[in-house]
Design an enzyme around this catalytic site. Structure first.
Site, short mmCIF file in Angstrom:
data_model
loop_
_atom_site.label_atom_id
_atom_site.label_comp_id
_atom_site.label_asym_id
_atom_site.label_seq_id
_atom_site.Cartn_x
_atom_site.Cartn_y
_atom_site.Cartn_z
N ASN A 148 -11.33 39.89 -72.25
CA ASN A 148 -12.78 39.78 -72.01
C ASN A 148 -13.19 40.03 -70.56
OD1 ASN A 148 -11.58 37.37 -71.29
ND2 ASN A 148 -13.27 36.09 -71.98
N GLY A 223 -5.70 33.14 -71.99
CA GLY A 223 -5.86 33.47 -73.41
C GLY A 223 -6.16 32.21 -74.19
N SER A 224 -5.84 32.24 -75.47
CA SER A 224 -6.22 31.11 -76.33
C SER A 224 -5.33 29.90 -76.08
CB SER A 224 -6.10 31.54 -77.80
OG SER A 224 -4.76 31.84 -78.08
N GLY A 228 -1.30 29.82 -75.32
CA GLY A 228 -0.92 29.21 -74.03
C GLY A 228 -0.01 28.01 -74.21
N GLU A 245 -4.79 29.34 -68.30
CA GLU A 245 -6.25 29.31 -68.41
C GLU A 245 -6.58 29.60 -69.86
OE1 GLU A 245 -8.20 28.45 -66.11
OE2 GLU A 245 -7.00 28.68 -64.30
N CYS A 279 -14.69 32.54 -71.78
CA CYS A 279 -14.12 31.20 -71.89
C CYS A 279 -15.12 30.16 -71.45
CB CYS A 279 -12.85 31.12 -71.06
SG CYS A 279 -13.09 31.75 -69.40
N GLU A 459 -7.10 28.78 -60.65
CA GLU A 459 -7.16 30.10 -60.03
C GLU A 459 -8.36 30.13 -59.10
OE1 GLU A 459 -7.11 32.62 -63.46
OE2 GLU A 459 -4.92 32.60 -63.43
P1 NAD Z 1 -4.71 35.44 -77.11
O1 NAD Z 1 -4.11 34.14 -76.79
O2 NAD Z 1 -4.65 35.94 -78.50
O3 NAD Z 1 -4.01 36.60 -76.24
C1 NAD Z 1 -3.96 36.53 -74.82
C2 NAD Z 1 -2.80 37.38 -74.32
O4 NAD Z 1 -1.58 36.79 -74.74
C3 NAD Z 1 -2.78 38.80 -74.86
O5 NAD Z 1 -2.35 39.67 -73.83
C4 NAD Z 1 -1.75 38.73 -75.97
O6 NAD Z 1 -1.13 39.96 -76.25
C5 NAD Z 1 -0.76 37.75 -75.41
N1 NAD Z 1 0.03 37.01 -76.40
C6 NAD Z 1 -0.31 36.72 -77.68
N2 NAD Z 1 0.66 35.95 -78.25
C7 NAD Z 1 1.62 35.76 -77.31
C8 NAD Z 1 2.85 35.04 -77.27
N3 NAD Z 1 3.28 34.34 -78.33
N4 NAD Z 1 3.56 35.04 -76.14
C9 NAD Z 1 3.12 35.70 -75.04
N5 NAD Z 1 1.96 36.41 -75.00
C10 NAD Z 1 1.22 36.44 -76.13
O7 NAD Z 1 -6.22 35.40 -76.58
P2 NAD Z 1 -7.37 36.51 -76.72
O8 NAD Z 1 -7.90 36.50 -78.11
O9 NAD Z 1 -6.90 37.80 -76.14
O10 NAD Z 1 -8.48 35.93 -75.74
C11 NAD Z 1 -9.44 35.00 -76.10
C12 NAD Z 1 -9.07 33.63 -75.60
O11 NAD Z 1 -8.88 33.66 -74.19
C13 NAD Z 1 -10.16 32.59 -75.82
O12 NAD Z 1 -9.58 31.40 -76.27
C14 NAD Z 1 -10.76 32.40 -74.43
O13 NAD Z 1 -11.39 31.15 -74.23
C15 NAD Z 1 -9.56 32.57 -73.58
N6 NAD Z 1 -9.92 32.91 -72.20
C16 NAD Z 1 -9.75 31.94 -71.26
C17 NAD Z 1 -10.11 32.19 -69.95
C18 NAD Z 1 -9.94 31.14 -68.90
O14 NAD Z 1 -9.90 31.48 -67.71
N7 NAD Z 1 -9.85 29.86 -69.25
C19 NAD Z 1 -10.63 33.45 -69.58
C20 NAD Z 1 -10.78 34.41 -70.58
C21 NAD Z 1 -10.41 34.13 -71.88
#
Ligand code: NAD
Length: 489
Positions: A148, A223-224, A228, A245, A279, A459
């Site tokens: 995003n 990510g999610s 995480g 994050e 997020c 961060e």
């Molecule tokens: P996601 O967790 O599906 O993927 C994030 C990243 O992790 C991607 O690059 C993905 O390929 C990788 N990934 C997926 N499974 C993995 C695993 N088992 N091991 C290692 N890497 C893996 O998240 P998304 O759908 O891409 O993003 C949306 C989420 O990100 C939402 O929950 C949002 O709130 C969060 N987000 C948080 C912040 C923050 O700073 N807190 C900022 C932006 C987005």
């Protein structure tokens, strides 16, 4: 499109690829990207490990100079890069320009940090002895990010990691891979030597390989919460430092004394900017009874006028597409859940008018009569869906805002200065705003959340440098004799 390993553009070893499409127009294929696995990650990690000794020994101010040039190049390429980013992830050009501006700010901040990276000196407990402590780079950092903020979020990790003397293996999201390649082009042009920064494209397997690789000493993840948390467990077992994050479920409180015009603008931007896919997006609006009906009426009128569209072809577009079909399906499933729990008062459907039918567009959606037990109040939806909940006092508003597994951002609209400061103290979140929406982080301030959002790191600003350095304590004894700490004092 290829991986960037050791300064060279290379396909995945398996030759497998995945395709990336424009979420605003699925007929527009952006490109085929390498579907990398553990072998590709191993090459990148080896290149980064080989590059580490020279890079880490380069004086930090010189590394900072390189990053300042990177900031200049981001600025020069702003127009082109914002179009690339809008094409791959859908937010409007105004927003993608903001995304790049954040990387520019982060680059200039990191550049100046090259001349700080302060250590701390303390007196020794013994005579003729000096104590000092300083930061050391950690080694190879694995950076895994969401789609995003394809430039801003990676910049928050990569640029501090580099100025501290680390080298990097970066896996961009498979939904926004093109921006990752531009990141590599810019760092290369700025003068980052081969092997110091590497990009491997792929999905979960590629991310897992980064977490597992023994040369990678620290993992920075955005990510999610589900992903995480699993990464943190693995890093715990492998004794790796990990910064997370993750998700959010951010609340905007509007009290009875709020400036309603301001609160309305704030919630429109917070809930529907970036199509609610931040997020920090506002997904819960908690409104005092005294102003609830008026604010909701005005909100509905304003939200139904928001213009959906493809940011590349429609200058009037305010709300872009949802990132992909999977995410659209998830949002629609939550709409069904919400309709069974609360009152759907706006939207609720996929938007398919005219050209919108070619992409994954979702109508701005609002539920009222939402209570704290509802799933749409508690769970992250990550789309243009807003829940509205009533409150009858400050205490109830705070209790509602805090009744949530996440703790990223929060906001209160009030004209009462005492109440505003109380809220800054009482809101359980890493970020709180007064009279401003839940979105709008600045690059030089700590960014991150508590509870289900993070694992204690921040961060942004000076705190990012804690993630990417280790402390060394050094003692210099110039007494010319053995002095035993705790014994000869
Ligand atoms: P996601 O967790 O599906 O993927 C994030 C990243 O992790 C991607 O690059 C993905 O390929 C990788 N990934 C997926 N499974 C993995 C695993 N088992 N091991 C290692 N890497 C893996 O998240 P998304 O759908 O891409 O993003 C949306 C989420 O990100 C939402 O929950 C949002 O709130 C969060 N987000 C948080 C912040 C923050 O700073 N807190 C900022 C932006 C987005």
């Amino acid at each position: 499109m290829q991986n960037y390993i050791n300064g060279r553009w290379t396909p995945s070893l398996s030759g497998e690829t995945f395709s990336n499409i424009n979420p605003a127009d699925h007929r527009d294929v952006i490109g085929q990207f390498p579907l990398s696995g553990a072998n590709d990650v191993a090459l990148a990690a080896q290149a980064a490990a080989d590059a580490f000794p020279a890079w880490s020994k380069m004086p930090a101010p010189k590394r900072g100079d390189i990053l300042r040039r990177a900031g200049d190049i981001f600025a020069r390429r702003m127009d082109e890069l914002s179009r690339i980013m809008t094409r791959e992830m859908g937010k409007t050009l105004t927003e993608t320009r903001g995304d790049i501006q954040e990387a520019i700010d982060t680059a200039y901040y990191a550049a100046t940090e090259g001349r700080r990276l302060f250590g701390i000196n303390t007196p020794s407990e013994l005579a003729d002895k000096m104590n000092m402590s300083f930061r050391m780079p950690i080694g190879v950092c694995g950076i895994i990010t969401a789609w995003n903020f394809p430039i801003a979020v990676p910049s928050w990790k990569i640029l501090p990691a580099l100025v501290c003397g680390n080298t990097v293996v970066f896996k961009p999201s498979e939904d926004a891979p093109h921006s990752g390649n531009i990141f590599a082009e810019i760092l290369e042009e700025a003068g980052v030597p081969a092997g110091v920064f590497n990009v491997v494209h792929g999905a979960a397997d590629c991310g897992k390989a980064i977490v597992e690789h023994p040369a990678i000493r620290v993992v920075g993840f955005t990510g999610s919460t589900a992903t995480g948390t699993s990464i943190a467990a693995r890093c715990g077992a492998l004794n790796k430092k990990v910064s997370l994050e993750m998700g959010g479920k951010n609340a905007q409180i509007v009290m009875d004394d709020a400036d309603l015009d301001l609160a309305l603008e704030g919630v429109l931007w917070g809930a529907f900017g970036t199509t609610g896919q931040r997020c920090t997006a506002t997904s819960r609006l908690i409104v005092h009874d005294a102003v609830h009906d008026e604010l909701v009426q005005r909100l509905l009128k304003a939200a139904e006028k928001l213009v959906l569209g493809n940011g590349l072809t429609n200058d009037a577009a305010q709300v872009g597409p949802v990132i992909n079909q999977r995410q659209l399906d998830k949002i629609l499933a939550y709409v069904e859940i919400g309709a069974s729990e609360a009152t759907l008062v706006l939207g609720g459907n996929r938007a398919t008018d005219g050209d919108l039918a070619h992409g994954t567009f979702m109508q701005p959606t609002i539920f009222t009569n939402v209570n704290r037990n509802h799933r749409i109040f508690q769970e992250e939806i990550f789309g243009p869906v807003l829940s509205v909940t009533r409150c009858s006092s400050y205490d109830e508003a705070i209790e509602l805002a805090n009744d949530c597994a996440y703790g990223l951002s929060s906001s209160i609209y009030t004209r009462d200065v005492n109440r505003a400061f109380r809220a800054l103290r009482d809101l359980e979140a890493g970020i709180s705003y007064v009279n401003a929406p839940t979105i709008g982080a600045e690059a030089h301030m700590p960014f991150g959340g508590i509870k289900g959002t993070g694992n204690g790191h921040r961060e942004g600003g000076w705190t990012a440098f804690e993630i990417f350095t280790e402390w060394k304590s050094a003692y210099v004894d110039f007494s010319g004799r053995l002095q035993r700490a705790q014994i000869d004092t």
